[in-house]
Design an enzyme around this catalytic site. Sequence first.
Site, PDB file in Angstrom:
ATOM      1  N   SER A 149      -5.918   4.805   9.265  1.00 23.48           N
ATOM      2  CA  SER A 149      -5.030   3.671   9.002  1.00 23.48           C
ATOM      3  C   SER A 149      -4.387   3.200  10.300  1.00 23.48           C
ATOM      4  O   SER A 149      -4.119   4.006  11.194  1.00 23.48           O
ATOM      5  CB  SER A 149      -3.935   4.109   8.030  1.00 23.48           C
ATOM      6  OG  SER A 149      -2.921   3.133   7.977  1.00 23.48           O
ATOM      7  N   TYR A 199       2.653   9.980   5.688  1.00 23.77           N
ATOM      8  CA  TYR A 199       1.304   9.400   5.680  1.00 23.77           C
ATOM      9  C   TYR A 199       0.900   8.975   7.101  1.00 23.77           C
ATOM     10  O   TYR A 199      -0.215   9.253   7.555  1.00 23.77           O
ATOM     11  CB  TYR A 199       1.299   8.209   4.726  1.00 23.77           C
ATOM     12  CG  TYR A 199      -0.018   7.488   4.594  1.00 23.77           C
ATOM     13  CD1 TYR A 199      -1.023   8.004   3.787  1.00 23.77           C
ATOM     14  CD2 TYR A 199      -0.243   6.279   5.250  1.00 23.77           C
ATOM     15  CE1 TYR A 199      -2.231   7.325   3.642  1.00 23.77           C
ATOM     16  CE2 TYR A 199      -1.435   5.602   5.108  1.00 23.77           C
ATOM     17  CZ  TYR A 199      -2.432   6.120   4.304  1.00 23.77           C
ATOM     18  OH  TYR A 199      -3.618   5.456   4.173  1.00 23.77           O
TER      19      TYR A 199
HETATM   20  P1  NDP Z   1      -7.352   5.778  -4.060  1.00 21.50           P
HETATM   21  O1  NDP Z   1      -6.079   6.434  -4.428  1.00 21.50           O
HETATM   22  O2  NDP Z   1      -7.937   4.762  -4.956  1.00 21.50           O
HETATM   23  O3  NDP Z   1      -8.476   6.885  -3.790  1.00 21.50           O
HETATM   24  C1  NDP Z   1      -8.209   8.066  -3.139  1.00 21.50           C
HETATM   25  C2  NDP Z   1      -9.336   9.019  -3.427  1.00 21.50           C
HETATM   26  O4  NDP Z   1      -9.069  10.262  -2.760  1.00 21.50           O
HETATM   27  C3  NDP Z   1      -9.461   9.344  -4.925  1.00 21.50           C
HETATM   28  O5  NDP Z   1     -10.813   9.453  -5.245  1.00 21.50           O
HETATM   29  C4  NDP Z   1      -8.771  10.681  -5.024  1.00 21.50           C
HETATM   30  O6  NDP Z   1      -9.182  11.464  -6.135  1.00 21.50           O
HETATM   31  C5  NDP Z   1      -9.245  11.296  -3.717  1.00 21.50           C
HETATM   32  N1  NDP Z   1      -8.513  12.518  -3.393  1.00 21.50           N
HETATM   33  C6  NDP Z   1      -7.184  12.700  -3.273  1.00 21.50           C
HETATM   34  N2  NDP Z   1      -6.910  13.987  -3.014  1.00 21.50           N
HETATM   35  C7  NDP Z   1      -8.099  14.625  -2.947  1.00 21.50           C
HETATM   36  C8  NDP Z   1      -8.482  15.957  -2.692  1.00 21.50           C
HETATM   37  N3  NDP Z   1      -7.592  16.919  -2.488  1.00 21.50           N
HETATM   38  N4  NDP Z   1      -9.808  16.263  -2.660  1.00 21.50           N
HETATM   39  C9  NDP Z   1     -10.726  15.317  -2.888  1.00 21.50           C
HETATM   40  N5  NDP Z   1     -10.433  14.040  -3.157  1.00 21.50           N
HETATM   41  C10 NDP Z   1      -9.126  13.706  -3.184  1.00 21.50           C
HETATM   42  O7  NDP Z   1      -7.064   5.186  -2.615  1.00 21.50           O
HETATM   43  P2  NDP Z   1      -7.946   4.314  -1.591  1.00 21.50           P
HETATM   44  O8  NDP Z   1      -9.315   4.118  -2.104  1.00 21.50           O
HETATM   45  O9  NDP Z   1      -7.128   3.153  -1.237  1.00 21.50           O
HETATM   46  O10 NDP Z   1      -7.947   5.285  -0.334  1.00 21.50           O
HETATM   47  C11 NDP Z   1      -9.116   5.773   0.281  1.00 21.50           C
HETATM   48  C12 NDP Z   1      -8.799   6.083   1.728  1.00 21.50           C
HETATM   49  O11 NDP Z   1      -8.418   4.892   2.403  1.00 21.50           O
HETATM   50  C13 NDP Z   1      -7.637   7.062   1.924  1.00 21.50           C
HETATM   51  O12 NDP Z   1      -7.948   7.955   2.967  1.00 21.50           O
HETATM   52  C14 NDP Z   1      -6.508   6.148   2.333  1.00 21.50           C
HETATM   53  O13 NDP Z   1      -5.527   6.813   3.085  1.00 21.50           O
HETATM   54  C15 NDP Z   1      -7.240   5.102   3.138  1.00 21.50           C
HETATM   55  N6  NDP Z   1      -6.517   3.857   3.322  1.00 21.50           N
HETATM   56  C16 NDP Z   1      -6.264   3.051   2.256  1.00 21.50           C
HETATM   57  C17 NDP Z   1      -5.581   1.864   2.437  1.00 21.50           C
HETATM   58  C18 NDP Z   1      -5.300   0.923   1.312  1.00 21.50           C
HETATM   59  O14 NDP Z   1      -4.691  -0.126   1.574  1.00 21.50           O
HETATM   60  N7  NDP Z   1      -5.700   1.208   0.094  1.00 21.50           N
HETATM   61  C19 NDP Z   1      -5.109   1.455   3.770  1.00 21.50           C
HETATM   62  C20 NDP Z   1      -5.447   2.375   4.839  1.00 21.50           C
HETATM   63  C21 NDP Z   1      -6.132   3.521   4.589  1.00 21.50           C
HETATM   64  P3  NDP Z   1      -8.407  11.379  -7.563  1.00 21.50           P
HETATM   65  O15 NDP Z   1      -8.961  10.206  -8.282  1.00 21.50           O
HETATM   66  O16 NDP Z   1      -8.755  12.696  -8.185  1.00 21.50           O
HETATM   67  O17 NDP Z   1      -6.942  11.244  -7.254  1.00 21.50           O
END
Ligand code: NDP
Length: 327
Positions: A185, A245
């Site tokens: 990010s 974060y």
């Molecule tokens: P979501 O919350 O939609 O997805 C996050 C995913 O990570 C889910 O599949 C979740 O699983 C999984 N997850 C969380 N903890 C674990 C774990 N311990 N082991 C395995 N999987 C895990 O968020 P985003 O799609 O938005 O985020 C994806 C990435 O993008 C992240 O790294 C986030 O920090 C990054 N990001 C997102 C931004 C945004 O604006 N959305 C901006 C900048 C970065 P579950 O469904 O079980 O919770």
Amino acid sequence: MGKKGKAAARERREQRRQEVTLLRAVPYEPGQRWWDGLAPERAVAVVTGANRGIGYEISRQLAHHGLHVVLASRDAARCQEAAERLLREAAAAGDASVYVEWRQLDVTDAASVEAFAAWTARTHGGIHILVNNAGVNFNRGADNSVQFADQVIETNYFGTKRMIEAMMPLFKPCPYGGRIVNVSSRLGRADGRRNRIGDASLREQLLSDDRLSEELIDGMVMKFLEQVKQDTWSSIEWPQMYTDYSVSKLAVNAYTRFVARRLLDRPEGQKIYINCFCPGWVKTAMTGWEGNISAEEGADTAVWLALLPQEQSTIGKFFAERREMNF
Ligand code: NDP
């Protein structure tokens, strides 16, 4: 930034968004599709946190490009459902060439990561691409609670690190090189205009190739967590927005550069290109669907980095919207 500056920035962002949309529609030339050179084998790509959001989209796009994608997710049922949805949608669109699998993986659980790596080695003999996408953020809007700082750092930073350590030995020798993409990010930039860490000496060490070390990065996150535990942390020393974060993503960025340096000397045939990127502000569960771009758009730079032909590949860099940015 004044009103005019903000409007200009918004306009530039929108223009780039449109450019990237056009770029995404351009099919890869046969000469660029290095993964086709592995036929009859398919390149194997692992995507963590793939059951929803950006991870699901990265998986979907990679699968449509002809890779064998392993969707990994901490909840087995949700992961299976996502893989089946992906296959159903591909079938409905008439694409019978899509091949995906799903597998349980909790990146915070060392035993789960170990079991996942063992399964991958047994089933596929190794991988070509790893996308570390799993992540959590418990703050929204103007919130800045550190109540879940442990989980945030454990998932976003230590989870990414754990996966890289477990999967690195599993990269298949490949004339086109392997790829690791870390989803990070802009909030984790050490030297961004806003939200950077206040400790100038730490900032300087993190940005210096000579002084950057695993101990430095681990030490930084442990110091932050200790201060959270003691309730002595201050947003003067640490990033001001979504502090836990931002610290986790700052660590991911620094770790990307650290690993890149270790990978630089690998001989031809065993190269691995590691980079990180910011997907933008994306409409997913994490943002309460408040972002300004779709998950499809947010996934774009990850897919682009994962598929970049070797002659264009970079290592240890930070990207957004297919462009390099400063750390
Ligand atoms: P979501 O919350 O939609 O997805 C996050 C995913 O990570 C889910 O599949 C979740 O699983 C999984 N997850 C969380 N903890 C674990 C774990 N311990 N082991 C395995 N999987 C895990 O968020 P985003 O799609 O938005 O985020 C994806 C990435 O993008 C992240 O790294 C986030 O920090 C990054 N990001 C997102 C931004 C945004 O604006 N959305 C901006 C900048 C970065 P579950 O469904 O079980 O919770």
